[in-house]
Design an enzyme around this catalytic site. Structure first.
Site, mmCIF file in Angstrom:
data_model
loop_
_atom_site.group_PDB
_atom_site.id
_atom_site.type_symbol
_atom_site.label_atom_id
_atom_site.label_comp_id
_atom_site.label_asym_id
_atom_site.label_seq_id
_atom_site.Cartn_x
_atom_site.Cartn_y
_atom_site.Cartn_z
ATOM 1 N N LYS A 1 -3.080 20.766 -12.605
ATOM 2 C CA LYS A 1 -3.749 19.469 -12.512
ATOM 3 C C LYS A 1 -3.056 18.662 -11.420
ATOM 4 O O LYS A 1 -1.866 18.867 -11.162
ATOM 5 C CB LYS A 1 -3.615 18.728 -13.856
ATOM 6 C CG LYS A 1 -4.708 17.727 -14.089
ATOM 7 C CD LYS A 1 -5.967 18.411 -14.563
ATOM 8 C CE LYS A 1 -7.067 17.427 -14.860
ATOM 9 N NZ LYS A 1 -8.280 18.105 -15.348
ATOM 10 N N GLY B 1 -20.943 9.226 -26.159
ATOM 11 C CA GLY B 1 -20.574 9.030 -24.749
ATOM 12 C C GLY B 1 -21.186 10.116 -23.890
ATOM 13 O O GLY B 1 -22.267 10.640 -24.201
ATOM 14 N N VAL C 1 -20.459 13.419 -23.241
ATOM 15 C CA VAL C 1 -20.765 14.721 -23.842
ATOM 16 C C VAL C 1 -21.666 14.549 -25.067
ATOM 17 O O VAL C 1 -22.632 15.298 -25.253
ATOM 18 C CB VAL C 1 -19.475 15.482 -24.237
ATOM 19 C CG1 VAL C 1 -19.830 16.843 -24.804
ATOM 20 C CG2 VAL C 1 -18.539 15.629 -23.051
ATOM 21 N N TYR D 1 -23.898 12.425 -25.718
ATOM 22 C CA TYR D 1 -25.293 12.198 -25.319
ATOM 23 C C TYR D 1 -25.976 13.523 -24.936
ATOM 24 O O TYR D 1 -27.055 13.853 -25.430
ATOM 25 C CB TYR D 1 -25.343 11.215 -24.133
ATOM 26 C CG TYR D 1 -26.717 11.125 -23.509
ATOM 27 C CD1 TYR D 1 -27.705 10.312 -24.070
ATOM 28 C CD2 TYR D 1 -27.042 11.882 -22.379
ATOM 29 C CE1 TYR D 1 -28.982 10.261 -23.516
ATOM 30 C CE2 TYR D 1 -28.312 11.832 -21.820
ATOM 31 C CZ TYR D 1 -29.278 11.020 -22.392
ATOM 32 O OH TYR D 1 -30.542 10.978 -21.851
HETATM 33 P P1 NAD Z 1 -16.728 9.284 -23.191
HETATM 34 O O1 NAD Z 1 -15.632 8.281 -23.032
HETATM 35 O O2 NAD Z 1 -17.870 9.229 -22.261
HETATM 36 O O3 NAD Z 1 -17.321 9.211 -24.685
HETATM 37 C C1 NAD Z 1 -16.546 9.024 -25.801
HETATM 38 C C2 NAD Z 1 -17.344 8.135 -26.738
HETATM 39 O O4 NAD Z 1 -16.642 8.023 -27.970
HETATM 40 C C3 NAD Z 1 -17.523 6.719 -26.214
HETATM 41 O O5 NAD Z 1 -18.897 6.375 -26.232
HETATM 42 C C4 NAD Z 1 -16.705 5.864 -27.180
HETATM 43 O O6 NAD Z 1 -17.268 4.582 -27.391
HETATM 44 C C5 NAD Z 1 -16.777 6.702 -28.426
HETATM 45 N N1 NAD Z 1 -15.750 6.417 -29.403
HETATM 46 C C6 NAD Z 1 -14.497 5.968 -29.220
HETATM 47 N N2 NAD Z 1 -13.864 5.832 -30.394
HETATM 48 C C7 NAD Z 1 -14.744 6.225 -31.345
HETATM 49 C C8 NAD Z 1 -14.677 6.327 -32.743
HETATM 50 N N3 NAD Z 1 -13.592 5.991 -33.423
HETATM 51 N N4 NAD Z 1 -15.758 6.795 -33.410
HETATM 52 C C9 NAD Z 1 -16.876 7.125 -32.746
HETATM 53 N N5 NAD Z 1 -17.003 7.039 -31.417
HETATM 54 C C10 NAD Z 1 -15.945 6.596 -30.718
HETATM 55 O O7 NAD Z 1 -16.004 10.702 -23.153
HETATM 56 P P2 NAD Z 1 -16.703 12.113 -22.931
HETATM 57 O O8 NAD Z 1 -16.608 12.460 -21.494
HETATM 58 O O9 NAD Z 1 -18.002 12.145 -23.613
HETATM 59 O O10 NAD Z 1 -15.676 13.059 -23.680
HETATM 60 C C11 NAD Z 1 -15.629 13.100 -25.090
HETATM 61 C C12 NAD Z 1 -14.457 13.962 -25.530
HETATM 62 O O11 NAD Z 1 -14.613 15.287 -24.991
HETATM 63 C C13 NAD Z 1 -13.104 13.472 -25.009
HETATM 64 O O12 NAD Z 1 -12.110 13.812 -25.973
HETATM 65 C C14 NAD Z 1 -12.870 14.304 -23.761
HETATM 66 O O13 NAD Z 1 -11.504 14.464 -23.471
HETATM 67 C C15 NAD Z 1 -13.478 15.623 -24.178
HETATM 68 N N6 NAD Z 1 -13.922 16.444 -23.052
HETATM 69 C C16 NAD Z 1 -14.881 15.964 -22.209
HETATM 70 C C17 NAD Z 1 -15.320 16.746 -21.157
HETATM 71 C C18 NAD Z 1 -16.399 16.250 -20.229
HETATM 72 O O14 NAD Z 1 -16.983 17.089 -19.507
HETATM 73 N N7 NAD Z 1 -16.710 14.969 -20.220
HETATM 74 C C19 NAD Z 1 -14.763 18.028 -20.954
HETATM 75 C C20 NAD Z 1 -13.805 18.505 -21.845
HETATM 76 C C21 NAD Z 1 -13.385 17.692 -22.900
#
Ligand code: NAD
Length: 368
Positions: free
Chosen positions: A105, A206, A208, A210
């Protein structure tokens, strides 16, 4: 020696010996050693304001690959801790998904004022070039294909350029991998070939969350979701007709699958006791607050899809792009998550060992 993905510390201070006064640098070095690094490189360039760290975790399987994020870290220690934690995870994700890469990274500490963005990223490109192909950079938070184009002026060890057709947002690909793991779990645990009528409780609407809701809705799944962000949640209600619940109710929803897509460490003694779902499969990183909870779920007959295996869609895509493949090839490889995770479900049942332990063991063997 790292015993488990989930045993890894969230904070390097935990590795300070109680009777010795370690400096922060000592602790970080011990943290890096604990995680099994590898080499860590830093670059400071006064002219452009570049302060960057590249943490190369493992090269056993091939050149190390991982995104470059640009974040306004409060301190260098925070940046260092972040890059170490993330690079290590990339190795495990790459190994379990059989990618010909090690994990790494990069972080760029976002300057308060960026005088010349092009000069900054060109300098970062030179830094990557100096590493001689040991590290391949890609997009991450705070960077996009436009920045990769600038980096590409100085090095060929870069992917996700605009010419590669990469998107800045890997979430749809991550969601695809999670959906495939859910399908495999539903087949294995419930003996069902489709998701039609399967009830999935998704924590987080969020990025993912969605796209996962979109995929599952298209396949006829019944969805319940929660989020602290009402706007994000309402979008899923409007577009996919999902039901909603309160934040702390999501664990006790009488669903077939619980999909954590918000935060890490959500699987602990309390939440597992409350869980009604027989399958847990979501995108969040580090879902288990301790690896023991993987065993607890196994004992309770809850099938857990190891997070670092099933949320690697973005990394798989980046690796395919670097190998000059296209989106079709990425999709094929992400679809393979079904077979990889299904084998782990079977082996877990045969050997009576938790799925997370099996996945970690396989990854560790491949990294050795
Ligand atoms: P994001 O920030 O877009 O979405 C996370 C959502 O969770 C937000 O809408 C937030 O309001 C909500 N949230 C926060 N606290 C909460 C709670 N207590 N209860 C319910 N909802 C809550 O993040 P993302 O990109 O969708 O990623 C989600 C998870 O997946 C993270 O842990 C991230 O590290 C992991 N991840 C994401 C990707 C990716 O491609 N985006 C890849 C690998 C891992």
């Amino acid at each position: 020696m790292v015993d488990s993905m989930s045993d890894r510390p969230s904070n390097s201070k935990r590795y300070a010996h109680p009777h010795v006064r370690y400096t922060v640098a000592d602790s970080l070095m011990r943290y890096a050693e604990f995680l099994g690094y590898g080499d860590i490189h830093t670059k400071i360039d006064e002219k452009t304001g570049l302060k960057a760290i590249v943490a190369i975790h493992n090269l056993k399987r091939g050149p190390a690959i991982g995104g470059c994020r640009m974040v306004a870290y409060q301190t260098i220690d925070k940046a260092m801790e972040d890059v170490l934690r993330l690079g290590y995870m990339m190795s495990y994700k790459a190994a379990i998904n059989n990618l010909p890469h090690g994990g790494a990274k990069a972080v760029i500490i976002k300057p308060k004022v960026i005088k010349d963005r092009e000069a900054l990223f060109e300098k970062f490109g030179e830094f990557v070039q100096e590493l001689g192909g040991r590290y391949i950079t890609a997009v991450d938070s705070g960077t996009s294909p436009a920045e990769m184009d600038i980096i590409a002026r100085r090095t060929s060890f870069v992917t996700c350029t605009t010419a590669s057709g990469a998107d800045s947002d890997p979430s749809p690909l991550t969601a695809l991998g999670v959906r495939r793991a859910i399908e495999a779990a539903v087949k294995f645990k419930l003996g069902r070939d489709t998701l039609d009528g399967v009830h999935v409780a998704i924590q987080g609407a969020g990025h993912v969350g969605y796209y996962l809701a979109q995929e599952l809705h298209a396949l006829g799944a019944k969805l319940t979701m929660c989020d602290i962000n009402q706007i994000a949640l309402q979008r899923c209600v409007d577009e996919f007709g999902v039901k909603t619940c309160a934040i702390d109710e999501i664990y006790s929803i009488d669903a077939d699958v619980f999909a954590p897509c918000a935060l890490g460490a959500v699987l602990n003694m309390n939440t597992i006791k409350t869980l009604k779902a027989h399958i847990v499969a979501g995108s969040a990183n580090n879902q288990l607050s301790h690896s023991h909870y993987g065993s607890l779920m196994h004992e309770r007959g809850i099938l857990y899809a190891p997070d670092f295996l099933i949320n690697a869609g973005g990394l798989i895509h980046v690796a395919v792009l670097y190998g000059h493949g296209d989106i079709k090839k990425s999709l094929e490889q992400i679809n393979n998550i079904y077979d990889t995770v299904y084998d782990i479900y079977e082996r877990s049942s045969r050997e009576n060992v938790a799925t997370n332990q099996i996945a970690e063991m396989i990854a560790r063997e491949r990294l050795r």
